[in-house]
Design an enzyme around this catalytic site. Structure first.
Site, PDB file in Angstrom:
ATOM      1  N   ASN A 117       0.849  -1.196   0.000  1.00  0.00           N
ATOM      2  CA  ASN A 117       0.000   0.000   0.000  1.00  0.00           C
ATOM      3  C   ASN A 117       0.883   1.244   0.000  1.00  0.00           C
ATOM      4  O   ASN A 117       2.106   1.149  -0.027  1.00  0.00           O
ATOM      5  CB  ASN A 117      -0.951  -0.016   1.203  1.00  0.00           C
ATOM      6  CG  ASN A 117      -0.187  -0.039   2.507  1.00  0.00           C
ATOM      7  OD1 ASN A 117       0.543   0.894   2.836  1.00  0.00           O
ATOM      8  ND2 ASN A 117      -0.309  -1.137   3.249  1.00  0.00           N
TER       9      ASN A 117
ATOM     10  N   ASP B  84      -4.462  -9.803  12.625  1.00  0.00           N
ATOM     11  CA  ASP B  84      -4.814  -8.429  13.015  1.00  0.00           C
ATOM     12  C   ASP B  84      -4.012  -8.124  14.284  1.00  0.00           C
ATOM     13  O   ASP B  84      -4.384  -8.544  15.392  1.00  0.00           O
ATOM     14  CB  ASP B  84      -6.323  -8.308  13.245  1.00  0.00           C
ATOM     15  CG  ASP B  84      -6.727  -6.859  13.472  1.00  0.00           C
ATOM     16  OD1 ASP B  84      -5.903  -6.098  14.023  1.00  0.00           O
ATOM     17  OD2 ASP B  84      -7.844  -6.487  13.091  1.00  0.00           O
TER      18      ASP B  84
HETATM   19  O1  PMT Z   1       2.805   6.185   6.549  1.00  0.00           O
HETATM   20  P1  PMT Z   1       2.284   7.531   6.093  1.00  0.00           P
HETATM   21  O2  PMT Z   1       2.475   7.763   4.610  1.00  0.00           O
HETATM   22  O3  PMT Z   1       2.812   8.665   6.930  1.00  0.00           O
HETATM   23  O4  PMT Z   1       0.687   7.546   6.284  1.00  0.00           O
HETATM   24  C1  PMT Z   1       0.119   7.513   7.555  1.00  0.00           C
HETATM   25  C2  PMT Z   1      -1.067   6.509   7.593  1.00  0.00           C
HETATM   26  C3  PMT Z   1      -2.130   6.938   6.618  1.00  0.00           C
HETATM   27  C4  PMT Z   1      -0.543   5.111   7.227  1.00  0.00           C
HETATM   28  C5  PMT Z   1      -1.599   6.520   9.084  1.00  0.00           C
HETATM   29  O5  PMT Z   1      -2.154   7.783   9.357  1.00  0.00           O
HETATM   30  C6  PMT Z   1      -2.691   5.482   9.279  1.00  0.00           C
HETATM   31  O6  PMT Z   1      -3.869   5.707   9.080  1.00  0.00           O
HETATM   32  N1  PMT Z   1      -2.283   4.259   9.715  1.00  0.00           N
HETATM   33  C7  PMT Z   1      -3.195   3.091   9.878  1.00  0.00           C
HETATM   34  C8  PMT Z   1      -3.434   2.443   8.559  1.00  0.00           C
HETATM   35  C9  PMT Z   1      -4.376   1.241   8.665  1.00  0.00           C
HETATM   36  O7  PMT Z   1      -3.961   0.149   8.391  1.00  0.00           O
HETATM   37  O8  PMT Z   1      -5.555   1.517   9.106  1.00  0.00           O
HETATM   38  P2  PMT Z   1      -6.765   0.439   9.293  1.00  0.00           P
HETATM   39  O9  PMT Z   1      -7.950   1.271   9.569  1.00  0.00           O
HETATM   40  O10 PMT Z   1      -6.791  -0.506   8.141  1.00  0.00           O
HETATM   41  O11 PMT Z   1      -6.326  -0.388  10.573  1.00  0.00           O
HETATM   42  C10 PMT Z   1      -6.718  -0.012  11.897  1.00  0.00           C
HETATM   43  C11 PMT Z   1      -5.590  -0.267  12.864  1.00  0.00           C
HETATM   44  O12 PMT Z   1      -5.328  -1.671  12.932  1.00  0.00           O
HETATM   45  C12 PMT Z   1      -4.270   0.409  12.522  1.00  0.00           C
HETATM   46  O13 PMT Z   1      -3.663   0.874  13.697  1.00  0.00           O
HETATM   47  C13 PMT Z   1      -3.453  -0.715  11.899  1.00  0.00           C
HETATM   48  O14 PMT Z   1      -2.035  -0.547  12.139  1.00  0.00           O
HETATM   49  C14 PMT Z   1      -3.969  -1.935  12.658  1.00  0.00           C
HETATM   50  N2  PMT Z   1      -3.919  -3.186  11.880  1.00  0.00           N
HETATM   51  C15 PMT Z   1      -4.578  -3.319  10.707  1.00  0.00           C
HETATM   52  C16 PMT Z   1      -4.546  -4.524  10.032  1.00  0.00           C
HETATM   53  C17 PMT Z   1      -3.816  -5.602  10.571  1.00  0.00           C
HETATM   54  N3  PMT Z   1      -3.744  -6.760   9.930  1.00  0.00           N
HETATM   55  N4  PMT Z   1      -3.168  -5.437  11.732  1.00  0.00           N
HETATM   56  C18 PMT Z   1      -3.206  -4.259  12.396  1.00  0.00           C
HETATM   57  O15 PMT Z   1      -2.610  -4.108  13.464  1.00  0.00           O
END
Ligand code: PMT
Length: 404
Positions: A214, A312
């Site tokens: 991504n 996750d």
């Molecule tokens: O890296 P940059 O270019 O500076 O951009 C910053 C960002 C956009 C990446 C950052 O602001 C951000 O939003 N990070 C989280 C991205 C994400 O995966 O969001 P999500 O809504 O899909 O996941 C929710 C949370 O669960 C996040 O904290 C993620 O790290 C975590 N997760 C998700 C999937 C997974 N398999 N394991 C996780 O721990």
């Protein structure tokens, strides 16, 4: 013996820099001095040479040793750099990355810790531009030694006098001994805490040439790691593949991973020892069900690839929480606050920091973002649009008050 590089710029307080050189030398430091052209209107290189017993540097192009590039080598040589006195002009140049003389070129070319002791007329000091330039440099990690109040050369009795050499020496010694200033160490809730930050994307390999990933750049996670280290935390930065330079702070341990599985392993194996976790990484939710060890050959018609769910990580951390404080992120394109609040509950996090990744001017890869923090206590705080570095500080400022 530690090496100190003193940069003297063009203000009347340059006369105090001679005394500072003497005090630093007497304290046992190897001192070298650089002077700007304007500084030489007030003091001469010979005075500093006599006191430091080292050559004095005034001209970027006067390369004295063909084996090295002087302004780069000098920055590398120094353990600490002090700019004293620092004029409004030099502060402005530094904050805008201008490198047009020996002092500014050397400072731009080095990661060495830097101290700035401003000295100027009170109105120049309080001027909005000067204040903005100092704030920018502070964010970049420069340490400011505030000017004192008193009689100024311009006739005012006000703030703007360069701090006394003995006080500057004391601050620098404190830093050399602790690798941080006492005030930076003491005030923060994060001081001495074990923090882990995840940053960047993961890559999920399909075959030796293709992968699923991504657009995360890692900028937000790296900014958080730097901000935490500045507040005295011991930081583990678990990073997916990024193009960012390795953080310089000694308080940050970088652990590089590729896939969601590797990130899970890196985080879960350290979880017990952690006090706080920031999950800024964009972890791939899916990985190819099978990783081929040969290149998938092109064929006629459509191609179907099956994907499996990755662990996750945040959910796992929420389920296995004992004492840790969990800060997750939510990357959304619609119903941002609703989805963020749902994630807060589903993942048993203490905070979810939501951003709109559908807005191209912020979010992935941009230097800026616009975050809202949603707390398990059911309140939320909008941080507003800002640089990721500034947002990292805003996030920590919010947590300073709430996290015990
Ligand atoms: O890296 P940059 O270019 O500076 O951009 C910053 C960002 C956009 C990446 C950052 O602001 C951000 O939003 N990070 C989280 C991205 C994400 O995966 O969001 P999500 O809504 O899909 O996941 C929710 C949370 O669960 C996040 O904290 C993620 O790290 C975590 N997760 C998700 C999937 C997974 N398999 N394991 C996780 O721990």
């Amino acid at each position: 013996m530690k090496n100190i590089l003193l940069a003297v710029t063009g203000g009347i307080a340059a006369y105090k820099a001679i005394d500072l050189t003497s005090k630093l030398s007497q304290a046992g430091y190897d001192v070298r001095v650089m002077l700007t052209d304007n500084a030489q209107e007030f003091v001469t290189p010979l005075s500093f040479q006599a006191i430091s017993r080292n050559p004095v540097y005034t001209n970027t192009f006067l390369e004295q040793n063909p084996q090295e590039i002087q302004h780069v080598a000098l920055g590398d040589w120094a353990d600490v750099i002090i700019v004293a006195p620092a004029t409004a002009n030099t502060i402005a140049k530094l904050s805008h990355g201008i490198a047009d003389d020996m002092v500014t070129s050397t400072l731009l070319a080095t990661e060495t810790p830097k101290f700035i002791a401003p000295a100027m007329n009170v109105h120049m000091y309080e001027n909005k531009r000067t204040q903005q330039n100092m704030a920018t440099l502070s964010e970049d990690g420069y340490h400011f030694i505030e000017p004192g109040e008193g009689y100024l050369a311009c006739g005012y009795v006000a703030k703007g006098r360069m701090e006394e050499p003995l006080q500057i020496l004391a601050k620098v010694e404190q830093f050399i001994n602790n690798n941080q200033l006492d005030e930076e160490l003491d005030y923060s809730t994060f001081n001495g805490k074990n923090a882990l930050v995840t940053a960047g994307p993961t890559i999920e390999v399909l075959d030796p040439v293709r992968y699923l990933s991504n657009r995360s750049s890692g900028k937000m996670g790296y900014a958080l790691a730097e901000a935490l280290a500045k507040r005295g935390a011991n930081v583990t930065l678990v990073s997916g593949p990024t193009h960012l330079p390795q953080p310089q702070s000694k308080n940050i341990k970088l652990v590089k991973v590729q896939s969601a599985d590797e990130m899970f392993e890196a985080v879960a194996s350290r979880y017990e020892q952690l006090d706080i976790v920031f999950k800024a990484a964009a972890v791939s939710d899916y990985a190819p069900s099978e990783t081929l060890n040969h290149k998938l050959k092109k064929q006629d018609g459509e191609l179907s690839v099956t994907f499996k769910r990755t662990p996750d990580i945040l959910k796992y951390l929420g389920e296995h929480k004992t004492h840790q404080y969990l800060v997750g992120f939510a990357a959304e394109t619609q119903n941002i606050d609703d989805y963020a609040q749902q994630k807060l509950v589903k993942k048993n996090a203490d905070v979810i920091i939501a951003n709109n990744v559908g807005d191209k001017s912020i979010g992935f890869s941009s230097d800026n973002n616009d975050y809202t923090m949603h707390f398990a206590t059911k309140d939320s705080v909008q941080l507003g649009k800002d640089t990721k570095k500034a947002l990292a500080d805003k996030i920590l400022n919010e947590l300073e008050a709430r996290w015990q």
